[in-house]
Design a protein around this motif. Sequence first.
Motif, mmCIF file in Angstrom:
data_model
loop_
_atom_site.group_PDB
_atom_site.id
_atom_site.type_symbol
_atom_site.label_atom_id
_atom_site.label_comp_id
_atom_site.label_asym_id
_atom_site.label_seq_id
_atom_site.Cartn_x
_atom_site.Cartn_y
_atom_site.Cartn_z
ATOM 1 N N TRP A 670 0.775 -1.361 0.097
ATOM 2 C CA TRP A 670 0.107 0.092 -0.163
ATOM 3 C C TRP A 670 0.793 1.314 -0.052
ATOM 4 N N PRO A 671 0.722 2.111 -1.214
ATOM 5 C CA PRO A 671 1.582 3.247 -1.289
ATOM 6 C C PRO A 671 1.307 4.344 -0.216
ATOM 7 N N ARG A 672 2.441 5.104 -0.016
ATOM 8 C CA ARG A 672 2.536 6.396 0.869
ATOM 9 C C ARG A 672 2.203 7.345 -0.220
ATOM 10 N N ILE A 673 0.990 8.216 -0.106
ATOM 11 C CA ILE A 673 0.844 9.196 -1.081
ATOM 12 C C ILE A 673 0.754 10.641 -0.523
ATOM 13 N N ALA A 674 1.827 11.642 -1.266
ATOM 14 C CA ALA A 674 2.046 12.639 -0.966
ATOM 15 C C ALA A 674 1.473 13.758 -2.082
ATOM 16 N N GLY A 675 1.308 14.960 -1.529
ATOM 17 C CA GLY A 675 0.814 16.089 -2.528
ATOM 18 C C GLY A 675 -0.564 16.077 -3.189
#
Length: 865
Positions: A670-675
């Motif tokens: 599960w990805p870490r999402i930023a922005g």
Amino acid sequence: MPESLAEFFLENLQAHRHETAYRQRRGYRSQTFTYGDTLEMAFGFARELEQRGIAKDDRVMIWGENCAEWVAGFVGCVLSGVGIVPMDDGASADFAPRVFRQVDAKLLLASQRHAQEFAGAGQTAPSLILEDLRHSARADAPRGVTLRPDDTLQIVFTSGTTAEPRGVVITHGNVMANIAPLEREIGRYLKYERFVHPLRFLNLLPLSHVFGQFLGMFLPPLLGGTVVFQNELKPSEVIETIRRERVSVLVSVPRVLQSLKQKVEREKEDRGETQAFQEQFAAAKKKHFLRRWWVFRGIRKQFGWKFLAFISGGAALDGETEDFWHRLGYAVIQGYGLTETTSLVSVNHPFRLGRGSIGKVLPGREVKLAADGEILVRGGGVASGYWDDRGAQHILSDAPSPASDEQGWYRTGDIGALDAAGNLYFKGRKKEVIVTPGGMNVYPEDLEAALRRQPEVKDCVVVGMDRGGNAEACAVLILRGGSDAAEVVARANEGLAEYQRMRIWVEWPEEDFPRTNTQKPRRNLIREAAEERVQKSPLLTQSTRETWGTRAQEDAGSRDNSPLAELIARVSGRRAELSEDTKLDSDLGLSSLDRVELMGALEDRYQVDLSETRFSALRTVGDLEKMLRGEAPPGAAYHYPRWVLGWPLMWVRFLTHYLLLRPAILLLGWPRIAGREHLRGVRGPLLVVSNHIGDVDPGFILTALPARFRHRLAIATGGEALEALRTPAADRNFLLGIYDRIQWILGVSLLNLFPLPREAGFRRSFAYAGEAVDRGYSVLVFPEGRHTTDGKLLPFRAGIGLLAENLGIPVLPMRIDGLFEVKQSGRKFAAPWKIGVKIGELMKFEAGSDPAEFAAELQRAVDEL
């Protein structure tokens, strides 16, 4: 019937205000304007003229490509009573200012490019950019003016193939005299038109010419029809537009119909179906229309099922091309007219065609033949005169020189014939009729028709060579590679009378003749060049078998001054010595972006259809020359399934994402999402770019994007690999081939994949991306073109800058981190948040920016994430 052209526009544009009037492409995007939009732009422009103090009897020059804004500018001038000076889009930068001064114009309404050219020629004039009319649209009509039939509507400077252009003064009454009979005839068939409504016209004729105006501005509003504008004349682009826009009628010049015919024949030849096609073609001669429609359904499918007819004007259409399209089941409608007759004098009835003729004379005008066969015309459509430019004291005069004699007869300079049924036939230009030493008249069109029946002839022009006050026919030929001119001319002569036979011929040294902007060959230039060649050597007859093409290359000594060299120098920005072995990449330094531009320049210069995918096999100048001669082997074809953009598949992808893709990404890591805050309030569409780690990259991008972008995203992928799935190699195992096709169907359906070839052919991919954006989709592209091998960002291909420029939408940089390390470790799964996806700030491609520089700037933005 409206009494003035202003009333005509107000009545008909208001009546259809909610229907689509114009569709046009800018870059890879399409723009749509209703009749109401067009009228409001015209109102806004008319108000602008009022504010600038430009009023009735003043003049405004309009200079730009066909577009809805051009039409709005024209209508705005009509509503204000201002005279229009339409300038051809291809006019030179020194000619347009000269005309501007001659007619004492008060304003230049031009495209951005032409406005810069005008200023670059050292000229200053009040100007307005065509594209800006969209921002000044108004719903309130301007103050009305009283218009009389003899008021000047426009001054059209004819292109002419043999003389210096001159201004033809056309009045409001001239145009209304031509609209009236057409409106009455159209009214009889409107009850049937609803079955095919709306009629869509692909208009390839310039609006600066009267025939183009009739089919682009005057007739479509009577039907509530849609006009599609396109500058590309390349056959594949024309066919693609006809199919994509569901065009009903193609409006063009004979040259385009001939090019489309050659494309159909070339495709049959490439597939080894020539003999079968010729047998079907011969057998279809006397078959019923519906039977022919069925026999040639494969060709009709290419053009789309709604395509019905061709309207050809500007020059006479040769009988072979007319018969070709008629035999395939299409109506071919020819019209005859000149600028001086306000376009139409005669026209073929769409349901009662006079084959080979240019139609019957329209009501309201008279036609007779002079003793020498010259066509004379009289009626309300005959122009009032020519603009008088004999001296400064006359330039401002509103009394033009007369165009007709005292009885009102205008001498057209064309030779014609009339049959018992009243059909008019075009025989040729009077000044081009060849009078032999035996006193016989030879019409070049008859000889050209005999030459075009020879399969080796790509194009030809027959001119007269001076022989002591008389003339002898000389064939100027453009042949397919390896053809013998002597044999071709000999076969053509077999079908001609003795006095018609051609005993002199030369081969044109280039891929096309010099042409006017309406695609007519410039016969004066061709004749001068041919005469010079003949004077410098013995007669080019069957005994010498000498070809001009071969000698011209020997005289030149190299390729350095060839048109190809000029195009390469223009694209690459530098000159180089060319030889057959000169390499396009290493020696000439052509980047992928340069190849795209060179391809377009070659197609525009030679009016040919070049397969983009064949560029992947071209390595040298010699390869390129062979391609231009049609000797290159066929390349790969890529498929763009537009059905995946429809709403049923969008909902299938919606379900697939949450039932299959999202759970898979949860398991993978599960990805870490930023922005995501950078997308707050943004609606799209967007051009999304990211680094490229592996085949699962799209899954992580989809997961990171907000739902409003996630479910309307088209994903570009390797064209070669995707096409290999759709069309497995011939030696592929049968079951594995079925498995490949299933993968292709699932990929394009569930992930909305479309091909983006690495080597060549990506212009069509970019066009498909533009179509997806028009339908509300964002587009995901991996500009590196391949997976990274060391985790570092690979150089972005310059084509991403070209795509961003032409799409004209914000660009969203994104970056995937951590996935390469997981991939290198050999693990299948990663811990939550081990993989990160970063969303950057939106970037906008500024008009006039260099695509290569923007690609580099975009790469830095992704790298910095």
